[in-house]
Design an enzyme around this catalytic site. Structure first.
Site, mmCIF file in Angstrom:
data_model
loop_
_atom_site.group_PDB
_atom_site.id
_atom_site.type_symbol
_atom_site.label_atom_id
_atom_site.label_comp_id
_atom_site.label_asym_id
_atom_site.label_seq_id
_atom_site.Cartn_x
_atom_site.Cartn_y
_atom_site.Cartn_z
ATOM 1 N N ASP A 33 1.020 -0.852 -0.017
ATOM 2 C CA ASP A 33 -0.069 -0.377 -0.070
ATOM 3 C C ASP A 33 1.720 1.349 -0.359
ATOM 4 O OD1 ASP A 33 -2.056 1.858 0.513
ATOM 5 O OD2 ASP A 33 -3.488 -0.212 1.111
ATOM 6 N N HIS B 157 2.128 2.523 -3.217
ATOM 7 C CA HIS B 157 1.206 3.030 -3.466
ATOM 8 C C HIS B 157 1.766 4.384 -4.031
ATOM 9 C CE1 HIS B 157 -2.773 0.066 -3.103
ATOM 10 N NE2 HIS B 157 -1.401 -0.498 -3.905
#
Length: 406
Positions: A228, A251
């Site tokens: 993430d 991310h």
């Protein structure tokens, strides 16, 4: 004369020994082994850690240290190290490995799951360092999510909360948390440096460093690769400085998400510099939900290097994660954001994508000295909607056709 010299030497030795003894008394070390820990990777050492912390926190020494020694693996269940402590300079030195139970069913949790694994709260002046590894062994938790069980409450691996003057670093490695890896929760004056955070690219919601409600935070010289956001900065955070970060996979470094379910999100005075994104899904990102309120403002991303990141620069005022979302007249106001000296390659077609709300446009957005080219045969593009700002500097690539003048 000889007797006099011997007397002086003896007196010097006595004084030296007294100084050493006093120094030792003022900086006592409390090893978890002295409180019953085994460190064989199988025996439950939770109680030993709790006792060692109780002794450390209760010590009146000037800099008491709870020590987790090198060369051993300590299995512990969810545990909380709470203050306030007698000393304002408590240390936790982790040189060995700290590991979680392997099976989710083995975790000693209450109700429908665990919220945290290792939790430090209300300890002003806490310093956590060492060269050990904190391993959340999260693979079985991830499998449950991939099989459709998104309602199971997975634990954050490591959290420091409600404390002032916090230091975290020294070479620690955080690995494979069931959920978020390191959470900084409502801290004032915190310095994080020289840590490594690792989890597989497909591990769900394993944010590397999550900053919430913090002020005066410095995150520096660290390597983060996860499933993430490498670093996420959310509501109530201000004066956050991030530098010298290698991010990938992951991310990117994200402001948000903010404004979920109508919440009032407020983030301001954020500086991100000298960051490298390697194969990340995003790079420098701001994400907010429709229907939210508040602001994200005074944000600077500069000296950013992208190597095959899919979307290197992103503003997304329509973020919607695993829910059905609509368009709203309310949105988090995004303003005074600068992207300066962002270079490298973009794997996605939209190297720059600024997607803002018609009802609450993004304002004072500046792109300066940007040069992003596609890493494949496609032409990198600059896309934007409802953005007021300007492009400036010697070069802006890809060409910007869509910024509305401020």
């Amino acid at each position: 004369m000889i007797i006099g010299n011997m007397f002086k030497f003896s007196l010097f030795a006595l004084i030296t020994s007294l100084i050493v003894a006093a120094s030792s008394a003022n900086s006592r070390i409390f090893s978890v082994l002295d409180y019953g820990a085994i460190g064989d990777g199988h025996t439950d050492d939770t109680k030993a850690f709790a006792k060692a912390w109780e002794a450390t926190c209760g010590s009146s020494s000037s800099s008491p240290t709870m020590h987790v020694p090198w060369g051993k693996a300590f299995l512990i269940h969810p545990i909380s190290f709470s203050g306030p402590c007698k000393s304002k300079g408590v240390n936790v030195e982790i040189d060995g490995d700290v590991i979680a139970p392997r099976e989710p069913s083995e975790w000693r949790c209450g109700g429908d799951g665990c919220e945290r694994w290792i939790h430090i709260e209300s300890v002003d002046g806490i310093s956590v360092g060492g060269h050990g590894m904190i391993d959340g062994r999260g693979d079985k938790w991830w499998q449950a999510v991939k099989q459709g069980n998104r309602n199971q409450r997975r634990p954050t691996a490591f959290e420091i909360a409600k404390s002032n003057n916090v230091t975290l670093g020294g070479g620690l490695m955080f690995k494979d948390s069931p959920r978020m890896q390191v959470v900084l929760n409502h801290l004032n004056s915190v310095n994080v440096s020289n840590i490594v955070v690792r989890a597989p690219e497909d591990s769900p919601n394993t944010d590397g460093i999550h900053v919430t409600g913090c002020t005066d935070a410095f995150i520096d010289r660290s390597i983060v690769g996860t499933g993430d956001d490498c670093i996420s900065i959310v509501d109530g955070s201000s004066f956050i400085t991030i530098s010298n970060i290698i991010c990938g996979p992951g991310h990117g470094i994200s402001i948000g998400s903010l404004g979920k379910h109508g919440a009032n999100g407020r983030v301001e005075n954020i500086k991100v510099s000298d960051a490298v994104f390697i194969g990340t899904q995003n790079g420098a990102r701001i994400k907010t939900w429709q229907g939210g309120k508040g602001y994200a403002r005074n944000i600077l991303f500069e000296r950013i290097l992208s190597h095959e990141s899919r979307n290197t620069i992103v503003i997304d005022q329509f973020y919607c994660d695993h829910e059905q979302c609509g368009i709203s007249d309310s949105a988090v106001q995004i303003s005074n954001v600068t992207y300066r000296k962002v270079l490298g390659t973009s794997k996605g077609e939209a190297a720059v994508k600024l997607d803002c709300s018609k009802a609450v446009p993004c304002r004072d957005i500046v792109v300066e000295d940007i040069e992003l080219v596609s890493s494949d045969d496609k032409k990198a593009t600059f896309e934007c909607n409802n953005v007021y700002g300007k492009a400036q500097g010697r070069r802006v690539v890809p060409y910007n056709p869509c910024l509305n003048l401020m």
